[in-house]
Design a protein around this motif. Structure first.
Motif, PDB file in Angstrom:
ATOM      1  N   ILE A  64       0.861  -1.186   0.000  1.00  0.00           N
ATOM      2  CA  ILE A  64       0.000   0.000   0.000  1.00  0.00           C
ATOM      3  C   ILE A  64       0.893   1.230   0.000  1.00  0.00           C
ATOM      4  O   ILE A  64       1.734   1.396   0.883  1.00  0.00           O
ATOM      5  N   ARG A  65       0.693   2.100  -0.973  1.00  0.00           N
ATOM      6  CA  ARG A  65       1.452   3.358  -1.068  1.00  0.00           C
ATOM      7  C   ARG A  65       0.438   4.475  -1.288  1.00  0.00           C
ATOM      8  O   ARG A  65      -0.295   4.457  -2.272  1.00  0.00           O
ATOM      9  N   VAL A  66       0.405   5.408  -0.340  1.00  0.00           N
ATOM     10  CA  VAL A  66      -0.573   6.492  -0.436  1.00  0.00           C
ATOM     11  C   VAL A  66       0.125   7.848  -0.393  1.00  0.00           C
ATOM     12  O   VAL A  66       1.174   7.996   0.212  1.00  0.00           O
ATOM     13  N   GLY A  67      -0.497   8.824  -1.040  1.00  0.00           N
ATOM     14  CA  GLY A  67       0.002  10.190  -1.015  1.00  0.00           C
ATOM     15  C   GLY A  67      -0.418  10.901   0.257  1.00  0.00           C
ATOM     16  O   GLY A  67      -0.943  10.294   1.206  1.00  0.00           O
ATOM     17  N   SER A  68      -0.239  12.194   0.289  1.00  0.00           N
ATOM     18  CA  SER A  68      -0.497  12.970   1.505  1.00  0.00           C
ATOM     19  C   SER A  68      -1.978  12.978   1.882  1.00  0.00           C
ATOM     20  O   SER A  68      -2.853  12.759   1.054  1.00  0.00           O
ATOM     21  N   ALA A  69      -2.212  13.213   3.171  1.00  0.00           N
ATOM     22  CA  ALA A  69      -3.561  13.345   3.739  1.00  0.00           C
ATOM     23  C   ALA A  69      -4.413  12.096   3.517  1.00  0.00           C
ATOM     24  O   ALA A  69      -5.607  12.176   3.266  1.00  0.00           O
ATOM     25  N   SER A  70      -3.801  10.933   3.638  1.00  0.00           N
ATOM     26  CA  SER A  70      -4.509   9.669   3.425  1.00  0.00           C
ATOM     27  C   SER A  70      -4.682   8.920   4.735  1.00  0.00           C
ATOM     28  O   SER A  70      -3.995   9.187   5.717  1.00  0.00           O
ATOM     29  N   ARG A  71      -5.605   7.942   4.732  1.00  0.00           N
ATOM     30  CA  ARG A  71      -5.875   7.100   5.896  1.00  0.00           C
ATOM     31  C   ARG A  71      -5.793   5.643   5.477  1.00  0.00           C
ATOM     32  O   ARG A  71      -6.431   5.238   4.505  1.00  0.00           O
ATOM     33  N   VAL A  72      -5.024   4.861   6.243  1.00  0.00           N
ATOM     34  CA  VAL A  72      -4.936   3.418   6.037  1.00  0.00           C
ATOM     35  C   VAL A  72      -5.302   2.783   7.375  1.00  0.00           C
ATOM     36  O   VAL A  72      -4.554   2.887   8.347  1.00  0.00           O
ATOM     37  N   VAL A  73      -6.471   2.142   7.438  1.00  0.00           N
ATOM     38  CA  VAL A  73      -7.019   1.670   8.697  1.00  0.00           C
ATOM     39  C   VAL A  73      -7.457   0.207   8.579  1.00  0.00           C
ATOM     40  O   VAL A  73      -8.151  -0.166   7.620  1.00  0.00           O
ATOM     41  N   ASP A  74      -7.026  -0.591   9.551  1.00  0.00           N
ATOM     42  CA  ASP A  74      -7.451  -1.992   9.660  1.00  0.00           C
ATOM     43  C   ASP A  74      -7.156  -2.810   8.408  1.00  0.00           C
ATOM     44  O   ASP A  74      -7.959  -3.658   8.009  1.00  0.00           O
ATOM     45  N   CYS A  75      -6.005  -2.576   7.810  1.00  0.00           N
ATOM     46  CA  CYS A  75      -5.602  -3.306   6.608  1.00  0.00           C
ATOM     47  C   CYS A  75      -4.532  -4.350   6.936  1.00  0.00           C
ATOM     48  O   CYS A  75      -3.840  -4.243   7.953  1.00  0.00           O
ATOM     49  N   ASN A  76      -4.403  -5.341   6.072  1.00  0.00           N
ATOM     50  CA  ASN A  76      -3.350  -6.350   6.161  1.00  0.00           C
ATOM     51  C   ASN A  76      -2.459  -6.212   4.941  1.00  0.00           C
ATOM     52  O   ASN A  76      -2.949  -6.162   3.812  1.00  0.00           O
ATOM     53  N   SER A  77      -1.154  -6.167   5.179  1.00  0.00           N
ATOM     54  CA  SER A  77      -0.193  -6.062   4.089  1.00  0.00           C
ATOM     55  C   SER A  77       0.918  -7.072   4.355  1.00  0.00           C
ATOM     56  O   SER A  77       1.665  -6.941   5.323  1.00  0.00           O
ATOM     57  N   SER A  78       1.023  -8.094   3.494  1.00  0.00           N
ATOM     58  CA  SER A  78       1.973  -9.173   3.770  1.00  0.00           C
ATOM     59  C   SER A  78       2.676  -9.657   2.511  1.00  0.00           C
ATOM     60  O   SER A  78       2.114  -9.618   1.411  1.00  0.00           O
ATOM     61  N   ASN A  96      -3.365  -1.628  11.551  1.00  0.00           N
ATOM     62  CA  ASN A  96      -2.897  -2.458  10.437  1.00  0.00           C
ATOM     63  C   ASN A  96      -1.991  -3.581  10.918  1.00  0.00           C
ATOM     64  O   ASN A  96      -1.326  -3.471  11.947  1.00  0.00           O
ATOM     65  N   ASN A  97      -1.948  -4.649  10.141  1.00  0.00           N
ATOM     66  CA  ASN A  97      -1.038  -5.762  10.387  1.00  0.00           C
ATOM     67  C   ASN A  97      -0.139  -5.902   9.162  1.00  0.00           C
ATOM     68  O   ASN A  97      -0.634  -6.084   8.042  1.00  0.00           O
ATOM     69  N   CYS A  98       1.176  -5.801   9.369  1.00  0.00           N
ATOM     70  CA  CYS A  98       2.143  -5.874   8.274  1.00  0.00           C
ATOM     71  C   CYS A  98       3.148  -6.974   8.576  1.00  0.00           C
ATOM     72  O   CYS A  98       3.916  -6.868   9.531  1.00  0.00           O
ATOM     73  N   GLU A  99       3.159  -8.010   7.752  1.00  0.00           N
ATOM     74  CA  GLU A  99       3.990  -9.174   8.036  1.00  0.00           C
ATOM     75  C   GLU A  99       4.736  -9.648   6.796  1.00  0.00           C
ATOM     76  O   GLU A  99       4.164  -9.768   5.711  1.00  0.00           O
ATOM     77  N   GLY A 100       6.034  -9.900   6.966  1.00  0.00           N
ATOM     78  CA  GLY A 100       6.834 -10.537   5.928  1.00  0.00           C
ATOM     79  C   GLY A 100       7.054  -9.704   4.684  1.00  0.00           C
ATOM     80  O   GLY A 100       7.265 -10.252   3.598  1.00  0.00           O
ATOM     81  N   ASN A 101       7.019  -8.384   4.804  1.00  0.00           N
ATOM     82  CA  ASN A 101       7.279  -7.521   3.649  1.00  0.00           C
ATOM     83  C   ASN A 101       8.782  -7.360   3.446  1.00  0.00           C
ATOM     84  O   ASN A 101       9.571  -7.753   4.288  1.00  0.00           O
ATOM     85  N   GLY A 102       9.183  -6.773   2.331  1.00  0.00           N
ATOM     86  CA  GLY A 102      10.603  -6.609   2.034  1.00  0.00           C
ATOM     87  C   GLY A 102      11.228  -7.885   1.511  1.00  0.00           C
ATOM     88  O   GLY A 102      12.401  -8.139   1.721  1.00  0.00           O
TER      89      GLY A 102
END
Length: 181
Positions: A64-78, A96-102
């Motif tokens: 997930i990549r967002v520009g300015s003035a954005s909201r990222v709520v209750d998301c999963n990114s893995s 948010n839950n972010c696991e195993g990225n990179g």
């Protein structure tokens, strides 16, 4: 996607480019959408985007990549190739839950390169960096991090709560603390 769209329950899978977004960084509101296995970012959005309950998994760039003035709520990114969530200026990431990225480059579960972001109450696990803040004047509170190579990498000039390493039976006296476990 143009600026005014609202998408609910949509899936973007196995695209040559970004899952959601356009060459001019489309924006809008996304609820319970899934972006997976795209050749670039899962969600690549401009300013004032709102993502709620979305999932970004196994994309080759950011989840997930967002520009300015954005909201990222209750998301999963893995399991994304780059950062799980990337913020720029004046944005909010919470729950948010972010696991195993990179998995393709050394990246973060959540990365903020701009100013005045609030990173609050997220869980980051098994990323090269859990929470990375490169900009200044950001607030980093109540996050949990575990099994990251580096749990927290916070640059100077930010308002970040104390990092408390916790174990069995811990007692926390600072409700704003960022936890490492």
């Amino acid at each position: 996607v143009n600026e005014m769209n609202t998408l609910v329950g949509c899936v973007s899978n196995d695209n040559v480019g970004n899952g959601f977004g356009t060459s001019n960084l489309g924006t809008g509101a996304f609820t319970n959408c899934v972006a997976q296995q795209n050749d670039q970012a899962g969600f690549f959005l401009s300013s004032s985007a709102m993502l709620t309950g979305c999932t970004a998994r196994s994309n080759d760039d950011e989840g997930i990549r967002v520009g300015s003035a954005s909201r990222v709520v209750d998301c999963n990114s893995s399991d994304n190739g780059n950062d799980g969530i990337r913020l720029f200026d004046d944005s909010f990431a919470s729950g948010n839950n972010c696991e195993g990225n990179g998995r393709l480059v050394a990246a973060a579960g959540i990365s903020a390169s701009g100013i005045r972001n609030r990173i609050d109450n997220n869980n980051v696990v098994d990323n090269p960096i859990g929470v990375e803040v490169l900009g200044s004047r950001n607030v980093i509170i109540r996050n949990t991090a575990s099994l990251n190579t580096t749990n927290y990498s916070i640059g100077a000039g930010n308002a970040d709560a104390q990092v408390v390493a916790v174990g069995t039976g811990f007692i926390l006296t600072n409700a704003w603390a960022n936890l490492a476990y």
